[in-house]
Design an enzyme around this catalytic site. Structure first.
Site, PDB file in Angstrom:
ATOM      1  N   HIS A 199       0.837  -1.226   0.000  1.00 19.91           N
ATOM      2  CA  HIS A 199       0.000   0.000   0.000  1.00 19.91           C
ATOM      3  C   HIS A 199       0.865   1.267   0.000  1.00 19.91           C
ATOM      4  O   HIS A 199       0.502   2.265   0.627  1.00 19.91           O
ATOM      5  CB  HIS A 199      -0.942   0.031   1.213  1.00 19.91           C
ATOM      6  CG  HIS A 199      -1.931  -1.085   1.250  1.00 19.91           C
ATOM      7  ND1 HIS A 199      -3.213  -0.961   0.775  1.00 19.91           N
ATOM      8  CD2 HIS A 199      -1.834  -2.362   1.707  1.00 19.91           C
ATOM      9  CE1 HIS A 199      -3.863  -2.108   0.945  1.00 19.91           C
ATOM     10  NE2 HIS A 199      -3.046  -2.973   1.504  1.00 19.91           N
ATOM     11  N   ASN A 214     -10.287  -2.851   2.547  1.00 17.37           N
ATOM     12  CA  ASN A 214      -9.964  -2.857   1.121  1.00 17.37           C
ATOM     13  C   ASN A 214     -11.235  -2.669   0.311  1.00 17.37           C
ATOM     14  O   ASN A 214     -12.336  -2.707   0.869  1.00 17.37           O
ATOM     15  CB  ASN A 214      -9.346  -4.207   0.733  1.00 17.37           C
ATOM     16  CG  ASN A 214      -7.859  -4.289   1.043  1.00 17.37           C
ATOM     17  OD1 ASN A 214      -7.186  -3.281   1.221  1.00 17.37           O
ATOM     18  ND2 ASN A 214      -7.341  -5.502   1.097  1.00 17.37           N
ATOM     19  N   HIS A 222      -3.750   1.022  12.166  1.00 19.64           N
ATOM     20  CA  HIS A 222      -3.476  -0.200  12.926  1.00 19.64           C
ATOM     21  C   HIS A 222      -4.811  -0.864  13.253  1.00 19.64           C
ATOM     22  O   HIS A 222      -5.670  -0.236  13.878  1.00 19.64           O
ATOM     23  CB  HIS A 222      -2.732   0.188  14.208  1.00 19.64           C
ATOM     24  CG  HIS A 222      -2.296  -0.967  15.056  1.00 19.64           C
ATOM     25  ND1 HIS A 222      -2.314  -2.270  14.615  1.00 19.64           N
ATOM     26  CD2 HIS A 222      -1.821  -1.018  16.326  1.00 19.64           C
ATOM     27  CE1 HIS A 222      -1.869  -3.066  15.577  1.00 19.64           C
ATOM     28  NE2 HIS A 222      -1.566  -2.335  16.623  1.00 19.64           N
TER      29      HIS A 222
HETATM   30 FE1  HDD Z   1      -2.538  -4.742   5.511  1.00 13.65          FE
HETATM   31  C1  HDD Z   1      -1.082  -1.729   5.171  1.00 13.65           C
HETATM   32  C2  HDD Z   1      -5.504  -3.470   4.302  1.00 13.65           C
HETATM   33  C3  HDD Z   1      -3.907  -7.902   5.502  1.00 13.65           C
HETATM   34  C4  HDD Z   1       0.202  -5.928   7.045  1.00 13.65           C
HETATM   35  N1  HDD Z   1      -3.159  -2.953   4.854  1.00 13.65           N
HETATM   36  C5  HDD Z   1      -2.409  -1.820   4.800  1.00 13.65           C
HETATM   37  C6  HDD Z   1      -3.196  -0.736   4.298  1.00 13.65           C
HETATM   38  C7  HDD Z   1      -4.450  -1.229   4.045  1.00 13.65           C
HETATM   39  C8  HDD Z   1      -4.422  -2.628   4.407  1.00 13.65           C
HETATM   40  C9  HDD Z   1      -5.628  -0.477   3.511  1.00 13.65           C
HETATM   41  C10 HDD Z   1      -2.712   0.676   4.061  1.00 13.65           C
HETATM   42  C11 HDD Z   1      -3.021   1.563   5.204  1.00 13.65           C
HETATM   43  C12 HDD Z   1      -2.600   2.974   4.881  1.00 13.65           C
HETATM   44  O1  HDD Z   1      -3.239   3.576   4.011  1.00 13.65           O
HETATM   45  O2  HDD Z   1      -1.632   3.433   5.476  1.00 13.65           O
HETATM   46  N2  HDD Z   1      -4.315  -5.544   4.935  1.00 13.65           N
HETATM   47  C13 HDD Z   1      -5.431  -4.835   4.573  1.00 13.65           C
HETATM   48  C14 HDD Z   1      -6.562  -5.717   4.513  1.00 13.65           C
HETATM   49  C15 HDD Z   1      -6.117  -6.961   4.831  1.00 13.65           C
HETATM   50  C16 HDD Z   1      -4.702  -6.848   5.112  1.00 13.65           C
HETATM   51  C17 HDD Z   1      -7.981  -5.300   4.167  1.00 13.65           C
HETATM   52  C18 HDD Z   1      -6.860  -8.249   4.943  1.00 13.65           C
HETATM   53  C19 HDD Z   1      -8.109  -8.335   5.291  1.00 13.65           C
HETATM   54  N3  HDD Z   1      -1.945  -6.590   6.121  1.00 13.65           N
HETATM   55  C20 HDD Z   1      -2.670  -7.754   6.053  1.00 13.65           C
HETATM   56  C21 HDD Z   1      -1.931  -8.811   6.718  1.00 13.65           C
HETATM   57  C22 HDD Z   1      -0.770  -8.253   7.172  1.00 13.65           C
HETATM   58  C23 HDD Z   1      -0.794  -6.865   6.784  1.00 13.65           C
HETATM   59  C24 HDD Z   1      -2.411 -10.238   6.869  1.00 13.65           C
HETATM   60  C25 HDD Z   1       0.360  -8.883   7.938  1.00 13.65           C
HETATM   61  C26 HDD Z   1       0.252  -9.957   8.661  1.00 13.65           C
HETATM   62  N4  HDD Z   1      -0.722  -3.989   5.948  1.00 13.65           N
HETATM   63  C27 HDD Z   1       0.234  -4.645   6.631  1.00 13.65           C
HETATM   64  C28 HDD Z   1       1.416  -3.776   6.957  1.00 13.65           C
HETATM   65  C29 HDD Z   1       0.997  -2.408   6.358  1.00 13.65           C
HETATM   66  C30 HDD Z   1      -0.347  -2.713   5.761  1.00 13.65           C
HETATM   67  C31 HDD Z   1       2.724  -4.333   6.531  1.00 13.65           C
HETATM   68  C32 HDD Z   1       1.978  -1.753   5.404  1.00 13.65           C
HETATM   69  C33 HDD Z   1       2.089  -0.333   5.844  1.00 13.65           C
HETATM   70  C34 HDD Z   1       1.295  -0.235   7.055  1.00 13.65           C
HETATM   71  O3  HDD Z   1       0.800  -1.457   7.374  1.00 13.65           O
HETATM   72  O4  HDD Z   1       1.105   0.768   7.704  1.00 13.65           O
HETATM   73  O5  HDD Z   1       1.609  -3.711   8.329  1.00 13.65           O
END
Ligand code: HDD
Length: 700
Positions: A73, A146, A337
């Site tokens: 993202h 999402n 978060h």
């Molecule tokens: Fe995630 C970012 C949505 C599964 C780990 N995620 C991130 C963002 C969105 C989502 C919208 C961007 C937020 C922003 O605009 O700053 N992610 C989802 C959805 C998931 C999902 C809807 C499943 C239902 N994500 C998911 C899993 C993991 C992560 C299973 C790890 C185990 N996601 C992250 C992250 C991020 C992230 C690595 C990257 C940057 C951040 O968090 O701030 O922690």
């Protein structure tokens, strides 16, 4: 809307006027700087001096301007706004922001793509993030969703595998912002739990026309908890007021070059023009005692609850009405978060959600350089923060008094909030089991809901899905991966598998899986047209000298009254001379734009027989692309003549003169003079229909 250049100018002027400093340039230490264009040197041609503290500070600060982009993202756009509930939800949740319709809770929303880096194009085929931070009176609540209601994997321990597979390949860092490559499809073909989300990825949902025109989903089953401690399972849905609309793939690809900022610009421009995007928040509620009433597991994030089974109940609305001041400070530094919850909202044991509850805090620590990121303005709660957490990088609070609990020297402060009041209390769910690494058998069905999605699509949506699979798998070099993926598709639907196989040079699978019949009509874009208005649709009017200005004026007035944005495009910028001898302003020069940046096109005529724009190859290409992409095309008077260029595309021009003819979103009237009411109504309806799929052999 004001022109983008005007808006930028106004904005710059505003930011200068708002600058509280308003004085001369200074160093970070507040020392005034007389000159920032030449470094301090020995003589005019001599070496630069170490003691030039302004030079060293300026370059050092510049060298450190970037922070790590989000691992997923990375590319996004954000906006502020507010949320208000329609009525009290006290029966289900005690969350304060869901109680009182007269209370508006401020929000910040960030939309994003997933795969591409920060500088990648907007209109790639990808999931879109839809993350909302509610600054509630009880602390921040983040709904990190999402625009798909299902995810690719069931357990967060597989997230690094999935993300490695979809990201550019490790040896050459190709492809940027695209899933059409070997490693993603290798993973998919070996991991059938991905298939349901993959169907969404191959559908038009993965190429939204606008962030303002897409749904959002919390994905997981969460839990509402009311004041009596009663839990209710809940799935969150955002529904856009403008309806759900998508691009077509050919157009999305061209947009990546014509305007890589297409979605980001659209959001910004709409808000700047006062066209505030709006979504309705809906919930699907399932009493705890019905946890096992479904033929899938509520804890499985690769499943939806069909809306026909549990209707979505609207509980409030969100309006985005303010663009950020500074992209980095706000959109880049916002830290979401999933574990940022407020009293009345709790988790379930969905293993994907549990992993997320670990991952987001962890990622913010590295991305934002330490533990104090919640002090940044965009992350700071409006609720007071009192605790004994101290120090660390970038601490900006000046704490005083004691820093431990219990204490007597600080008067015992801050004291426990006390259970039963406004404090967060975790839902007292009973859990019992052995420590094992094993997926529940209730998570094993990967095909029936995937088939349900396919069964729910209109014919044109199915066609787009087949074309997307052919495109993506056609880019996969390993034939074994192509074939293995098609084998899985055969488990979903034999016809789907056969149609994909025919396009990618692999044998059609011999056996097909169970014939799944279930459909959920709510999943089709046909049922998500929104309020049916044409507000903020961009309409191009192709003009040249000698154009019938009355026609343009009549159409412009009507479309503007409906909230659409009309732009006059000519071969060059400046003005044109109308047939009446008056001069008319041109909004943009044709070579600087393209049909893919507009929702519809109108061809006005001139008073003499020749169509005014037919001689311009840019104009012909413009109309042809609009037609191929299913967009509404209107033509008046002699402007109808240019449409003969579309006959090789399958258009059959009517031989009827001086009356309104409408076929598949092509609306014509050869009558001279102002557009008739009938023409205007029919053209507006065609624009409201967004795209027209029944045209001949066109490029979707
Ligand atoms: Fe995630 C970012 C949505 C599964 C780990 N995620 C991130 C963002 C969105 C989502 C919208 C961007 C937020 C922003 O605009 O700053 N992610 C989802 C959805 C998931 C999902 C809807 C499943 C239902 N994500 C998911 C899993 C993991 C992560 C299973 C790890 C185990 N996601 C992250 C992250 C991020 C992230 C690595 C990257 C940057 C951040 O968090 O701030 O922690």
């Amino acid at each position: 809307m004001a022109s983008p250049a005007d808006r930028k100018q106004e904005q710059r002027a505003a930011s200068r006027a708002d600058d509280p400093a308003g004085g001369p340039l200074t160093t970070d230490q507040g020392v005034e700087v007389d000159h920032t264009d030449d470094s301090l040197a020995v003589g005019e041609r001599g070496p630069t001096l170490m003691e030039d503290f302004h030079f060293r500070e300026k370059l050092t600060r510049f060298d450190h301007e970037r922070i790590p982009e989000r691992v997923v993202h990375a590319r996004g756009a954000g906006a502020y706004g507010w949320f208000e509930p329609y009525e009290s939800c006290a029966e289900f949740t005690r969350a304060a922001f869901l109680q009182d319709p007269s209370v508006r809770t401020p929000v910040f929303v960030r939309f994003s793509t997933v795969q591409g880096p920060k500088g990648s194009a907007d209109t790639v085929r990808d999931v879109r993030g839809f993350a909302t931070k509610f600054y509630t009176s009880e602390g921040n609540y983040d709904l990190v969703g999402n625009n798909f209601p299902v995810f690719f994997i069931q357990d967060g321990i597989k997230f690094p595998d999935f993300v490695h597979a979809v990201k550019p390949e490790p040896h050459n860092d190709i492809p940027t912002g695209a899933s059409a490559h070997d490693t993603l499809w290798d993973f998919v073909s070996l991991q059938p739990e991905t298939l349901h989300a993959i169907m969404w990825l191959m559908s038009d949902r993965a190429i939204p026309r606008s962030y303002r025109m897409m749904q959002g989903f919390g994905v997981h089953t969460f839990r509402f908890v009311n004041a009596e401690g009663r839990g209710t399972f809940v799935k969150f849905h955002w529904k856009p007021k403008l309806g759900v609309h998508s691009l077509v793939w050919d157009e999305a690809q061209e947009c990546q070059g014509r305007d890589p900022d297409f979605n980001r610009r659209d959001l910004w421009d709409a808000i700047a023009a006062g066209e505030y995007p709006e979504w309705e928040l809906g919930v699907q509620l399932v009493p705890e005692e019905d946890e096992f009433a479904f033929d899938f597991d509520l804890l499985d994030p690769t499943k939806i609850i069909p809306e026909e089974q549990v209707p979505v109940r609207p509980i409030g609305r969100m309006v985005l009405d303010r663009n950020p001041e500074n992209f980095f400070a706000e959109t880049e530094q916002v830290a979401f978060h999933t574990a940022n919850v407020v009293p009345g909202i709790d988790f379930t044991n969905d293993p994907l959600l549990q992993a997320r509850n670990f991952s987001y805090l962890d990622t913010q620590l590295i991305r934002l350089g330490g533990p104090n990121f919640s002090q940044l303005p965009v992350n700071r709660p409006v609720a007071p923060v009192r605790n004994n957490q101290r120090d660390g990088y970038h601490q900006s609070a000046i704490h005083s008094g004691t820093n431990y609990f219990p204490n007597s020297l600080g008067g015992g402060c801050p004291a426990h909030a006390g259970a039963g009041g406004s404090a967060y209390t975790h839902h007292a769910e009973r859990v019992d089991g052995h420590k094992i690494r094993r997926r529940s058998p209730s998570f094993q069905d990967h095909y029936s809901q995937t088939a349900m999605f396919w069964n729910s699509m209109a014919d044109w949506e199915k066609q787009h899905i087949v074309e997307a699979f052919r495109f993506e798998l056609g880019k996969v070099g390993a034939r074994t991966v192509r074939a293995r993926t098609v084998e899985h598709l055969a488990e979903v639907d034999g016809e789907l598998a056969a149609r994909v196989a025919q396009g990618i040079g692999v044998p059609e699978p011999s056996g097909a899986g169970a014939p799944y019949k279930q459909a959920s009509p709510a999943l089709s874009l046909e049922s998500l047209r929104g309020d049916g208005s044409i507000r903020t649709r961009q309409i191009a009017v192709l003009v040249t000298d000698g154009v019938d200005a009355e026609q343009i004026t009549s159409v412009r007035e009507r479309l503007a009254a409906e909230g659409a944005i009309v732009e006059a495009l000519a071969a060059t910028d400046g003005t044109i001379a109308g047939a009446d001898g008056e001069t008319y302003a041109v909004d943009r020069a044709l070579p600087t734009v393209a049909s893919v940046l507009y929702d519809a096109v109108l061809l006005p005529g001139g008073p003499v027989g020749t169509p005014p724009t037919a001689a311009d190859p840019d104009a012909v290409r413009f109309v042809r692309d609009a037609y191929r992409h299913g967009k509404p095309v209107g033509a008046l008077g002699s402007g109808v003549g240019i449409l003969s260029a579309l006959e090789p595309e399958g258009l059959r021009l009517s031989t009827e003169f001086h009356r309104v003819v409408s076929d598949q979103g092509v609306v014509t009237d050869t009558s001279p003079g102002p557009a008739s009411e009938e023409f205007l109504n029919t053209f507006v309806d065609a624009i409201a229909g967004h795209r027209h799929w029944g045209r001949g052999p066109v490029r979707h």
